[in-house]
Design an enzyme around this catalytic site. Structure first.
Site, PDB file in Angstrom:
ATOM      1  N   TYR A 245     -10.533  -3.590   2.827  1.00  0.00           N
ATOM      2  CA  TYR A 245     -10.658  -2.357   3.618  1.00  0.00           C
ATOM      3  C   TYR A 245      -9.335  -1.845   4.164  1.00  0.00           C
ATOM      4  CZ  TYR A 245     -11.092  -6.040   7.181  1.00  0.00           C
ATOM      5  OH  TYR A 245     -10.904  -7.157   7.957  1.00  0.00           O
ATOM      6  N   LYS A 246      -8.220  -2.503   3.810  1.00  0.00           N
ATOM      7  CA  LYS A 246      -6.908  -2.032   4.270  1.00  0.00           C
ATOM      8  C   LYS A 246      -6.301  -1.146   3.168  1.00  0.00           C
ATOM      9  CE  LYS A 246      -6.656  -5.852   7.463  1.00  0.00           C
ATOM     10  NZ  LYS A 246      -6.345  -7.256   7.680  1.00  0.00           N
TER      11      LYS A 246
ATOM     12  N   PHE B 211      -2.569 -15.145  10.396  1.00  0.00           N
ATOM     13  CA  PHE B 211      -3.604 -14.397  11.111  1.00  0.00           C
ATOM     14  C   PHE B 211      -4.458 -15.363  11.937  1.00  0.00           C
ATOM     15  CE2 PHE B 211      -7.588 -11.757  11.040  1.00  0.00           C
ATOM     16  CZ  PHE B 211      -7.051 -10.613  11.610  1.00  0.00           C
TER      17      PHE B 211
ATOM     18  N   ARG C 287       2.174  -1.026  15.618  1.00  0.00           N
ATOM     19  CA  ARG C 287       2.270  -1.098  14.153  1.00  0.00           C
ATOM     20  C   ARG C 287       2.096   0.297  13.570  1.00  0.00           C
ATOM     21  NH1 ARG C 287      -1.654  -5.559  11.501  1.00  0.00           N
ATOM     22  NH2 ARG C 287      -3.118  -3.954  12.150  1.00  0.00           N
TER      23      ARG C 287
ATOM     24  N   ASP D 205      -3.148 -15.649   1.824  1.00  0.00           N
ATOM     25  CA  ASP D 205      -3.967 -14.556   2.339  1.00  0.00           C
ATOM     26  C   ASP D 205      -3.265 -13.237   1.986  1.00  0.00           C
ATOM     27  OD1 ASP D 205      -5.277 -12.590   3.852  1.00  0.00           O
ATOM     28  OD2 ASP D 205      -5.799 -14.023   5.425  1.00  0.00           O
TER      29      ASP D 205
HETATM   30  C1  PLP Z   1      -7.354  -8.156   8.172  1.00  0.00           C
HETATM   31  C2  PLP Z   1      -7.114  -9.574   7.910  1.00  0.00           C
HETATM   32  C3  PLP Z   1      -8.182 -10.466   7.754  1.00  0.00           C
HETATM   33  C4  PLP Z   1      -9.586  -9.996   7.947  1.00  0.00           C
HETATM   34  O1  PLP Z   1     -10.516 -11.018   7.979  1.00  0.00           O
HETATM   35  P1  PLP Z   1     -12.075 -10.686   7.948  1.00  0.00           P
HETATM   36  O2  PLP Z   1     -12.716 -12.002   8.009  1.00  0.00           O
HETATM   37  O3  PLP Z   1     -12.355  -9.968   6.647  1.00  0.00           O
HETATM   38  O4  PLP Z   1     -12.377  -9.831   9.129  1.00  0.00           O
HETATM   39  C5  PLP Z   1      -7.888 -11.782   7.422  1.00  0.00           C
HETATM   40  N1  PLP Z   1      -6.618 -12.206   7.268  1.00  0.00           N
HETATM   41  C6  PLP Z   1      -5.564 -11.371   7.429  1.00  0.00           C
HETATM   42  C7  PLP Z   1      -4.175 -11.874   7.217  1.00  0.00           C
HETATM   43  C8  PLP Z   1      -5.779 -10.044   7.772  1.00  0.00           C
HETATM   44  O5  PLP Z   1      -4.747  -9.223   7.951  1.00  0.00           O
END
Ligand code: PLP
Length: 416
Positions: free
Chosen positions: A226-227, A128, A376, A201
């Protein structure tokens, strides 16, 4: 209109779904909506509406400051223990706090500090962006970003990149674009053998599939709530530290709540003995409390049942892609084997952005778009139905065969 083959199959899969009762536990006030974006923002559990009322009106409104001693102060740890059961961790090894990115920052820096003689970090280009930014900013360390082609990571190349200079291996357990699922245990063992720490992660796997944190021996992990955990927009994220490591880590953002006995108000910092040292400031109680109903739903359904349905949903979606979307220029960008993917399916198309607009505006189907040309489709087993997947496939086909997407412009709004 008579039922199509795809619709009939979806109907029978929904009828046989052992988790079908869970859909009603979420707020569904728009029956015409097909929501395939639970991998970005999960739906609202009904119970969370009641929790919000209680926390705001009673705990804050009536009890005021006394609520800290009625349970608020322990919430990051108590909910962390619930989440631990979802990610295969032992009690006392998960904490809810901050955003995923901030937790990653804390763990990356505290990990690098306990490997002072090593100066390399290994990650890959499926990770990410926020994770990559944190790594790039880690002073004095060089970052090796393993490059992959297609949608499946080259696990061997990752392994080859880890050597005696590597302080830390950090990867997403499920890649945010392709949904590729990484062999956590294999890579964690490899890193450990070569003296490197591992950090995973879990943003796209927590709540969607079993995660072998303790079993794999992973050192560190972060993830959002939140996912697939349905904790609410911007809900605090989580961090994991292997119990044996907890006493060795120093929080790079030391704060009063991570101090041993915070209420001593001592001007000299001394870390809390265990995981609590990774806390920094006052937790956002309202959004933190709203995470609990989503955790309870996942625990009630159980990860094996959730994973089994997720696999059936993505299998159905890929089968329907092959039947009717491949010939329209949609390219499968997710591993074809169920054991190598998480809970969404990515389809590439040169007109992906405009197709997404047409789905949302004309068909009531919400996917998400990931630049430059990726659609997606996330399936969240507690509430996604096979009928929704079928509707999305039919809408995707219709937008292309009728040229509907052409009425939408190519520019991008703020949030995709
Ligand atoms: C959604 C997501 C995040 C979100 O990061 P925030 O700092 O909480 O906004 C981080 N890493 C991955 C792989 C994600 O999919």
């Amino acid at each position: 209109m008579s039922e199509s083959e795809g619709q009939a199959e979806a109907r029978s899969l929904d009828a046989e779904d052992p988790l079908r009762g869970f859909r009603q536990r979420f707020v569904l006030d728009d029956p015409g909506l097909t929501y395939l974006d639970g991998n970005s923002l999960g739906r609202l559990p009904r119970e969370a509406v009641e929790t919000a009322r209680r926390v705001v009106a009673v705990e804050w409104g009536s009890r005021l400051i006394r609520s800290w001693n009625d349970g608020w102060i322990d919430l990051p740890v108590r909910l962390g223990d619930k989440l631990a059961r979802i990610v295969g961790a032992r009690p006392g090894s998960v904490l809810l706090a901050d955003a995923t990115t901030v937790n990653l920052y804390k763990l990356v820096h505290s990990a690098l500090a306990i490997r002072p003689d090593r100066s390399h970090i290994v990650t890959d280009d499926f990770n990410f962006p926020s994770d990559l930014y944190v790594l790039q900013a880690a002073a004095r360390h060089s970052v090796t970003r393993v490059a992959h082609t297609g949608s499946t990571p080259d696990v061997e190349a990752i392994g080859d990149a880890i050597d005696s200079r590597t302080a830390l291996l950090t990867l997403s357990h499920v890649a945010f674009k392709s949904a590729a699922l990484y062999p956590m245990a294999t890579l964690t063992h490899l890193a450990a053998e070569r003296g490197a720490l591992s950090l995973w992660d879990l943003s796209h796997s927590a709540g969607a599939l079993p995660v072998p944190l303790a079993e794999s021996g992973a050192d560190l992990a972060v993830g959002c709530t939140y996912k697939y955990l349905n904790g609410g927009p911007g809900a605090p994220a989580f961090l994991y530290v292997r119990p044996e490591l907890q006493g060795q880590l120093a929080n790079p953002i030391p704060g009063w709540l991570g101090r041993e006995d915070p209420f001593s108000f001592d001007p000299e910092y001394a870390p809390a003995p265990g995981l609590r040292r990774l806390l920094t400031g006052t937790p956002p109680i309202v959004s933190l409390a709203l995470i609990e109903p989503g955790l309870d739903l996942v625990l009630e359904a159980g990860l094996p049942a959730i994973r089994a349905k997720s696999v059936l949903l993505t299998e159905f979606l890929i089968r329907r892609w092959r039947d009717s979307l491949e010939e329209l220029g949609f390219e499968l960008r997710t591993p074809a084997e169920p054991e190598s993917r998480g809970s969404h399916v990515s389809l590439g198309h040169p007109q992906a952005f405009r197709i997404c607009q047409a789905l949302i505006e004309l068909h009531g189907v919400i996917p998400d778009f990931r630049a430059p040309d990726n659609i997606r489709l996330g399936v969240s087993p507690l509430y996604t139905t096979f009928a929704e997947v079928e509707r999305a496939v039919e809408a995707l086909a219709a937008t292309v065969t009728t040229g509907q997407y052409e009425q939408f412009c190519v520019g991008r709004p703020g949030v995709t």
